[in-house]
Structure formats: structure tokens, C-alpha cells
Scaffold this motif. Structure first.
Motif, mmCIF file in Angstrom:
data_model
loop_
_atom_site.group_PDB
_atom_site.id
_atom_site.type_symbol
_atom_site.label_atom_id
_atom_site.label_comp_id
_atom_site.label_asym_id
_atom_site.label_seq_id
_atom_site.Cartn_x
_atom_site.Cartn_y
_atom_site.Cartn_z
ATOM 1 N N GLY A 130 57.450 40.784 29.888
ATOM 2 C CA GLY A 130 57.778 40.844 31.063
ATOM 3 C C GLY A 130 56.459 41.299 32.120
ATOM 4 O O GLY A 130 56.536 41.387 33.059
ATOM 5 N N PHE A 131 55.370 41.096 31.393
ATOM 6 C CA PHE A 131 54.100 41.423 32.055
ATOM 7 C C PHE A 131 53.991 40.580 32.978
ATOM 8 O O PHE A 131 53.130 40.949 34.256
ATOM 9 N N ASP A 132 54.145 39.350 32.897
ATOM 10 C CA ASP A 132 54.036 38.091 34.063
ATOM 11 C C ASP A 132 52.484 38.042 34.563
ATOM 12 O O ASP A 132 52.545 38.040 35.587
ATOM 13 N N ALA A 133 51.447 37.804 34.019
ATOM 14 C CA ALA A 133 50.130 37.982 34.243
ATOM 15 C C ALA A 133 50.117 36.583 34.781
ATOM 16 O O ALA A 133 49.879 35.654 33.994
ATOM 17 N N LYS A 134 49.503 36.578 35.936
ATOM 18 C CA LYS A 134 49.374 35.234 36.803
ATOM 19 C C LYS A 134 47.893 35.131 37.208
ATOM 20 O O LYS A 134 47.402 36.254 37.711
ATOM 21 N N PRO A 135 47.253 34.034 37.449
ATOM 22 C CA PRO A 135 45.925 34.059 37.836
ATOM 23 C C PRO A 135 45.749 34.383 39.151
ATOM 24 O O PRO A 135 46.596 34.207 39.989
ATOM 25 N N ALA A 136 44.690 34.960 39.476
ATOM 26 C CA ALA A 136 44.408 35.323 40.844
ATOM 27 C C ALA A 136 42.758 35.044 41.211
ATOM 28 O O ALA A 136 42.431 35.308 42.372
ATOM 29 N N GLY A 137 42.097 34.819 40.073
ATOM 30 C CA GLY A 137 40.636 34.524 40.367
ATOM 31 C C GLY A 137 40.036 36.009 40.752
ATOM 32 O O GLY A 137 40.362 37.007 40.426
ATOM 33 N N TYR A 138 38.503 35.795 41.038
ATOM 34 C CA TYR A 138 37.839 36.917 41.322
ATOM 35 C C TYR A 138 36.821 36.740 42.539
ATOM 36 O O TYR A 138 36.251 35.526 42.588
ATOM 37 N N CYS A 139 36.255 37.791 43.084
ATOM 38 C CA CYS A 139 35.070 37.462 44.061
ATOM 39 C C CYS A 139 34.042 38.373 43.658
ATOM 40 O O CYS A 139 34.154 39.693 43.606
ATOM 41 N N GLU A 140 32.927 37.834 43.885
ATOM 42 C CA GLU A 140 31.535 38.364 43.676
ATOM 43 C C GLU A 140 31.168 38.974 45.181
ATOM 44 O O GLU A 140 30.630 40.049 45.632
ATOM 45 N N SER A 141 31.755 38.341 46.056
ATOM 46 C CA SER A 141 31.660 38.733 47.428
ATOM 47 C C SER A 141 32.806 38.025 48.150
ATOM 48 O O SER A 141 33.504 37.355 47.840
ATOM 49 N N ARG A 142 32.923 38.195 49.663
ATOM 50 C CA ARG A 142 34.172 37.634 50.425
ATOM 51 C C ARG A 142 34.101 36.256 50.144
ATOM 52 O O ARG A 142 35.015 35.310 50.695
ATOM 53 N N LYS A 143 32.852 35.566 50.450
ATOM 54 C CA LYS A 143 32.645 34.020 50.488
ATOM 55 C C LYS A 143 32.377 33.570 49.114
ATOM 56 O O LYS A 143 32.336 32.233 49.125
ATOM 57 N N LYS A 144 32.449 34.294 47.851
ATOM 58 C CA LYS A 144 31.883 33.742 46.449
ATOM 59 C C LYS A 144 33.178 34.076 45.673
ATOM 60 O O LYS A 144 32.959 34.910 45.043
ATOM 61 N N CYS A 145 34.359 33.329 45.737
ATOM 62 C CA CYS A 145 35.307 33.401 44.890
ATOM 63 C C CYS A 145 35.334 32.327 43.942
ATOM 64 O O CYS A 145 35.036 31.195 44.135
ATOM 65 N N GLU A 146 35.877 32.570 42.638
ATOM 66 C CA GLU A 146 36.018 31.545 41.671
ATOM 67 C C GLU A 146 37.457 31.748 40.940
ATOM 68 O O GLU A 146 37.868 32.712 40.774
ATOM 69 N N TYR A 147 38.010 30.564 40.334
ATOM 70 C CA TYR A 147 38.819 30.442 39.315
ATOM 71 C C TYR A 147 40.093 30.759 39.725
ATOM 72 O O TYR A 147 40.871 31.499 38.837
ATOM 73 N N ARG A 148 40.642 30.587 40.876
ATOM 74 C CA ARG A 148 41.818 31.110 41.390
ATOM 75 C C ARG A 148 43.147 30.934 40.553
ATOM 76 O O ARG A 148 43.915 31.676 40.478
ATOM 77 N N ASP A 149 43.048 29.756 39.914
ATOM 78 C CA ASP A 149 44.387 29.347 39.035
ATOM 79 C C ASP A 149 43.785 29.282 37.776
ATOM 80 O O ASP A 149 44.843 28.927 36.760
ATOM 81 N N CYS A 150 42.828 30.127 37.368
ATOM 82 C CA CYS A 150 42.405 29.901 35.829
ATOM 83 C C CYS A 150 42.206 31.392 35.244
ATOM 84 O O CYS A 150 41.643 31.701 34.101
ATOM 85 N N PHE A 151 42.116 32.342 36.153
ATOM 86 C CA PHE A 151 41.395 33.727 35.722
ATOM 87 C C PHE A 151 42.310 34.964 36.378
ATOM 88 O O PHE A 151 42.648 34.933 37.420
ATOM 89 N N LEU A 152 42.554 35.906 35.729
ATOM 90 C CA LEU A 152 42.817 37.209 36.106
ATOM 91 C C LEU A 152 41.972 38.311 35.557
ATOM 92 O O LEU A 152 42.075 38.271 34.233
ATOM 93 N N SER A 153 41.459 39.050 36.458
ATOM 94 C CA SER A 153 40.801 40.401 35.887
ATOM 95 C C SER A 153 41.018 41.417 36.528
ATOM 96 O O SER A 153 41.386 41.410 37.878
ATOM 97 N N MET A 154 41.629 42.498 35.824
ATOM 98 C CA MET A 154 42.057 43.665 36.438
ATOM 99 C C MET A 154 41.387 45.049 36.121
ATOM 100 O O MET A 154 40.851 45.181 35.241
#
Length: 190
Positions: A130-154
């Protein structure tokens, strides 16, 4: 046939062994009225979704202003983002989650924690706890974001350490980021 029966029995035993966990509840954040699902896993109570509180300095993937349900937080913001009674999990908290999720011995830890849908590249998991981890991507800066549907880092509360899931990987990995990187936050009950 024998192997399929053994696998079925292992899954059944794992489900029975962890039946006392998975207690689900809800928490309402008094700061904005948002309701979060929570889940107990291995004696720890976690948010069962990523924090979405609009803390000053947090932002949405790629700067999206509307329809933002997934917020990303630089480390300094993440450290103060969880509501009262909750906190940013430590590296030890994540290691306990990792160890507990790995005890089934049937699935990889990543697949046991990933949501059943939402992951690109056939990366969906089984969400055994039930942890339900969904991808959200990450951003090195507000303009450089990647992997929205493929990566989750917490973020963890431990200096620069994060825990990540990736759509093409079945594990739950510890890594490091600079404090300015914007990652997701999962809160844990104090």
C-alpha cells in the motif's frame, strides 16, 4: 506446475504474514486541508502518496502551475515540509522499509513498493504494502526536469541521501543529490 504451486504458496504466506500491516487511514493536513492516505508498514506509518503541500520554494515538475498534485522540493524546503506530527524519513527509516519489503523473498523490493499503474516502459509494480509509489520525476533546476513518468526519488533527512525507484529497475536504490535538486517527499509519522 510444481513451481507455480510453490510460487502461489509463497505469495499466500507472504500476504498472511504481512496482513497485520497495511492498516490504512487518512490524515488531513491542517495547512491546506488536503487529505493524504496513510499506511502502516513494518511498524512505521507512512504517507501512501507524495507530499503535495505548496511550501515556499517547492514547485511542480517543469514549473506547471495548474493541476499540480506532485510537488518537488529542494533539500532545505523538504526538511521543513512535512506537517506537524510527521517528519522527513531518515536513511534508517528507508532502510527499515527496504528490509521489511524484502522479507517476502518473492518480489523485488522496488516492485513490492511501486504502484500498479502510472509507470512508463512497463515499469509498474505490485504495491504489496500500500506504499503506492508513483513516478514524479526530479529537477536539477526549475527548468531542467526529467523522467516524470519513469522515476521517483524521495529525500531522506540524512544529508543529501535519497531513495529512488526507476521504471526499468526492480530495486529500491539509495543515492545522493545536491541540496538544490528538487525531489519528492514522503512523510513518516513521528
Amino acid at each position: 506446475m510444481h513451481r507455480a504451486l510453490v510460487t502461489f504458496l509463497l505469495l499466500a504466506l507472504a500476504s498472511a504474514a504481512f496482513a497485520e500491516d497495511g492498516a490504512r487511514s487518512e490524515f488531513t493536513d491542517s495547512r491546506d486541508g488536503r487529505v493524504y492516505r496513510t499506511v502502516e508498514i513494518g511498524g512505521q506509518v507512512w504517507f501512501a502518496e507524495n507530499l503535495a503541500y505548496a511550501a515556499k520554494g517547492s514547485f511542480c515538475y517543469g514549473g506547471a502551475a495548474k493541476g499540480c498534485s506532485e510537488r518537488l522540493y529542494p533539500k532545505d524546503v523538504a526538511e521543513k515540509a512535512c506537517p506537524a506530527g510527521w517528519r522527513l524519513p531518515s536513511n534508517d527509516d528507508f532502510q527499515k522499509l527496504y528490509g521489511y519489503a524484502g522479507k517476502t523473498g518473492v518480489r523485488s523490493v522496488g516492485n513490492a513498493l511501486k504502484a500498479k499503474s502510472g509507470w512508463d516502459r512497463n515499469g509498474n509494480g505490485f504495491d504489496d504494502f500500500g506504499f503506492d509509489a508513483k513516478p514524479a520525476g526530479y529537477c536539477e533546476s526549475r527548468k531542467k526536469c526529467e523522467y516524470r513518468d519513469c522515476f521517483l526519488s524521495m529525500w531522506s533527512s540524512t544529508e543529501n541521501i535519497s531513495w529512488s525507484l526507476y521504471c526499468v529497475d526492480e530495486d529500491f536504490n539509495k543515492g545522493t543529490y545536491s541540496r538544490t535538486a528538487a525531489l519528492s517527499v514522503r512523510c513518516i509519522k513521528e
